[in-house]
Enzyme design. Structure first.
Site, PDB file in Angstrom:
ATOM      1  NE  ARG A 297       4.523  12.079  36.617  1.00  0.00           N
ATOM      2  CZ  ARG A 297       5.087  12.078  37.814  1.00  0.00           C
ATOM      3  NH1 ARG A 297       6.342  12.496  37.963  1.00  0.00           N
ATOM      4  NH2 ARG A 297       4.413  11.652  38.880  1.00  0.00           N
ATOM      5  CE1 TYR A 421      -3.807  11.983  31.961  1.00  0.00           C
ATOM      6  CE2 TYR A 421      -5.805  10.663  31.942  1.00  0.00           C
ATOM      7  CZ  TYR A 421      -4.900  11.477  31.299  1.00  0.00           C
ATOM      8  OH  TYR A 421      -5.096  11.780  29.981  1.00  0.00           O
ATOM      9  CD  GLU A 422       0.351   8.738  34.142  1.00  0.00           C
ATOM     10  OE1 GLU A 422       1.406   8.507  34.766  1.00  0.00           O
ATOM     11  OE2 GLU A 422      -0.438   7.842  33.811  1.00  0.00           O
ATOM     12  N   GLY A 423      -0.143  12.195  38.306  1.00  0.00           N
ATOM     13  CA  GLY A 423       0.305  13.163  39.304  1.00  0.00           C
ATOM     14  C   GLY A 423      -0.487  14.449  39.226  1.00  0.00           C
TER      15      GLY A 423
END
Length: 547
Positions: A297, A421-423
């Site tokens: 992140r 991506y990654e949330g």
């Protein structure tokens, strides 16, 4: 000379390169001084040497991969992924030169340098060719996770990851389980021989297969217990090649065709009783994997800064050389002479440099609670800053920016996925409000106040006044939500944006304290627009009931 031409300012000096702007901010970043105090070999001269050499490598070796890989893309041939020409050679060179392991432990093949130097250097790498750099991001994050979760296995894997001989992925998503990790169906079962075997389908796996390294390890979540949700999920290392050289029972069934990042293969993968190694404690897979997720992140914030920095530099260079406007009887002016173009460039530069300052702050921070509070902001607004910068640069270039002759349209396409991506943005907003504020009852907010307000109090009086007002409004909003959290989900997106504006106010005071003229101007512009933007965020926290 016409009045318009006569009143125009003289051309401004060329911008300092991105790595030099990071270097200018390091002495103003409190955590940097603490790092140097603990390590007598660490100083600004060391940082300058690393960052300048990294910038040369990015420009000379990585950037030439960007446009060709966007055109050529990746192919699936005989069940294996073939990457664009040059990827394998440059990846191996990155390993040999130590760029893949800047902040990995020296006793495991890394350089043993602090995270902040990795972050600052990776900005230039990602800005040069983000698609290519996707492979190194997951491999480095996996190396850190192995050091923390499986030290014995780390002794075998981390040196090979740092050297670029091997690579790794993060393998979570499934067709019916994206952000909803609790719905993962992939299962792992231990056979009579004691070996774990994984069966299931994973999707959206960046560099799930490729020809850049001899072995790929998938850091994979699978269900081992009867629990529902995230209970019963365990973490495994599933290598595509077994220790005896046999291929594991893993196949790539499809490559996704995407809007951007064409040089980065996004794979759908099938695991058919693939042999696996349990990492850490059974049933604790998701908490253990966060050692990897949180590194990635922060890396997404670096990707965003790299794209934004590149877009800004392209727009500025174009504005200095593109001749348009002025008295028709006189030679045309560089469009940088027009105030609206300068406004557009400042609108790109202001959040870009605030993001730079925040990344350096996070990468030197020793307060886990505060880092957790700031990380959703860095991740999400790294993404939004990148996309807005590419879009703004396209506007500065006009019609040229919309053509493939210029790289801005690729930056726009490549950057869009960072917010996904990654949330996604929505997931980051829920995390920021529900976990980072409400669940810990404002402890991280108190840490933010204790960190930001003393620094703001030392700033220029005009900057201090605006910044204190913006942050006071954010604190008041936070306290209202703490007092009455009914409908908190409705307020999440607005609260996330309010948090970003509060952090920008803090970072703007740091920017206006810098000697670099570009950083100073970006900070002053931020402070000019932040009060109105905070008002908009506050309004978003009170959405009507019919939504």
């Amino acid at each position: 000379m016409s009045a318009a031409a006569g009143s125009a300012p003289a051309p401004e000096p060329a911008r300092t390169p991105g790595w030099a702007r990071s270097l200018a901010l390091l002495p103003l970043t409190p955590g940097w001084g603490a790092l140097c105090a603990r390590d007598p070999d660490l100083d600004l001269a060391t940082a300058a040497a690393v960052l300048e050499e990294g910038a040369r490598f990015a420009a000379g070796r990585i950037a030439p991969l960007n446009a060709p890989s966007d055109r050529i893309g990746c192919t699936l041939e005989g069940g294996r992924v073939r990457t664009p020409p040059g990827f394998a050679d440059v990846y191996a060179e990155m390993g040999r030169d130590g760029w893949l392991g800047i902040d990995l432990p020296a006793n495991l093949g890394g350089q043993g340098l602090p995270l902040v130097l990795h972050a600052a250097a990776s900005v230039g790498f990602d800005g040069a060719a983000m698609a290519f750099m996707m492979a190194s991001g997951s491999s480095r994050a996996a190396a850190h996770m192995l050091v923390q979760v499986a030290p014995d296995l780390a002794a075998e894997w981390v040196p090979r990851l740092a050297a670029g001989d091997w690579a790794a992925t993060i393998c979570i998503s499934e067709p019916d389980a994206g952000s909803d990790v609790g719905r993962i169906r992939t299962r792992a079962e231990r056979g009579p021989d004691g070996c774990w075997r994984v069966t299931g389908t994973k999707c959206w796996i960046s560099f799930g297969d490729h020809d850049m390294a001899g072995r790929i390890g998938h850091c994979l979540l699978a269900r081992t217990g009867p629990g529902i949700g995230t209970r019963g999920l365990s973490l495994f290392l599933v290598a595509d090649q077994l220790d005896d050289g046999r291929r594991n029972r893993i196949s790539v069934t499809r490559l996704e065709e995407k809007m951007g990042l064409h040089g980065s293969p996004t794979c759908v993968m099938a695991f058919d009783s693939a042999e696996a190694i349990l990492l850490g404690e059974e049933g604790r897979g998701l908490p253990q994997l966060f050692a990897m997720i949180e590194r990635m992140r922060l890396q997404t914030a670096c990707q965003g800064l790299g794209i934004a920095e590149t877009a800004l530099d392209i727009a500025r260079a174009y504005a200095e050389t593109r001749l348009q406007g002025g008295d028709p009887a006189a030679p045309p002016l560089p469009i940088l002479r027009h105030v609206d173009v300068r406004r557009q460039l400042l609108a790109i530069a202001a959040p870009t440099e605030a993001l730079r300052a925040l990344i350096l702050e996070l990468a030197t921070m020793d307060d886990p609670a505060l880092a957790g509070f700031l990380l959703p902001l860095a991740k999400n607004f790294g993404a939004e800053t990148a996309f807005a910068a590419a879009s703004g640069a396209m506007q500065v270039l006009g019609g040229a920016g919309y053509t493939r002759e210029w790289p801005v349209e690729q930056l726009l396409r490549d950057s869009r996925v960072i917010a996904i991506y990654e949330g996604t943005t929505g997931m980051q907003a829920q995390d920021f409000l529900l976990r980072r504020l409400l669940r810990d009852r404002g402890a991280a907010l108190a840490a933010f106040r204790a960190r930001a307000l003393p620094e703001i109090a030392r700033a220029d009086p005009a900057a201090r006044s605006t910044a204190e007002t913006v942050i006071a409004r954010f604190i008041a909003l936070s306290e209202r939500l703490l007092a009455d959290d009914a409908g908190a989900e409705r307020a999440a997106d607005g609260y996330l944006r309010a948090g970003w504006h509060a952090v920008c106010a803090w970072m703007a005071c740091r920017l206006v304290s810098a000697e670099d003229a570009d950083l100073n101007a970006a900070g002053r512009f931020l402070l000019h627009v932040l009060p109105a933007r905070m008002a908009e965020a506050e309004n978003l926290c009170t959405l009507p009931d019919w939504i």
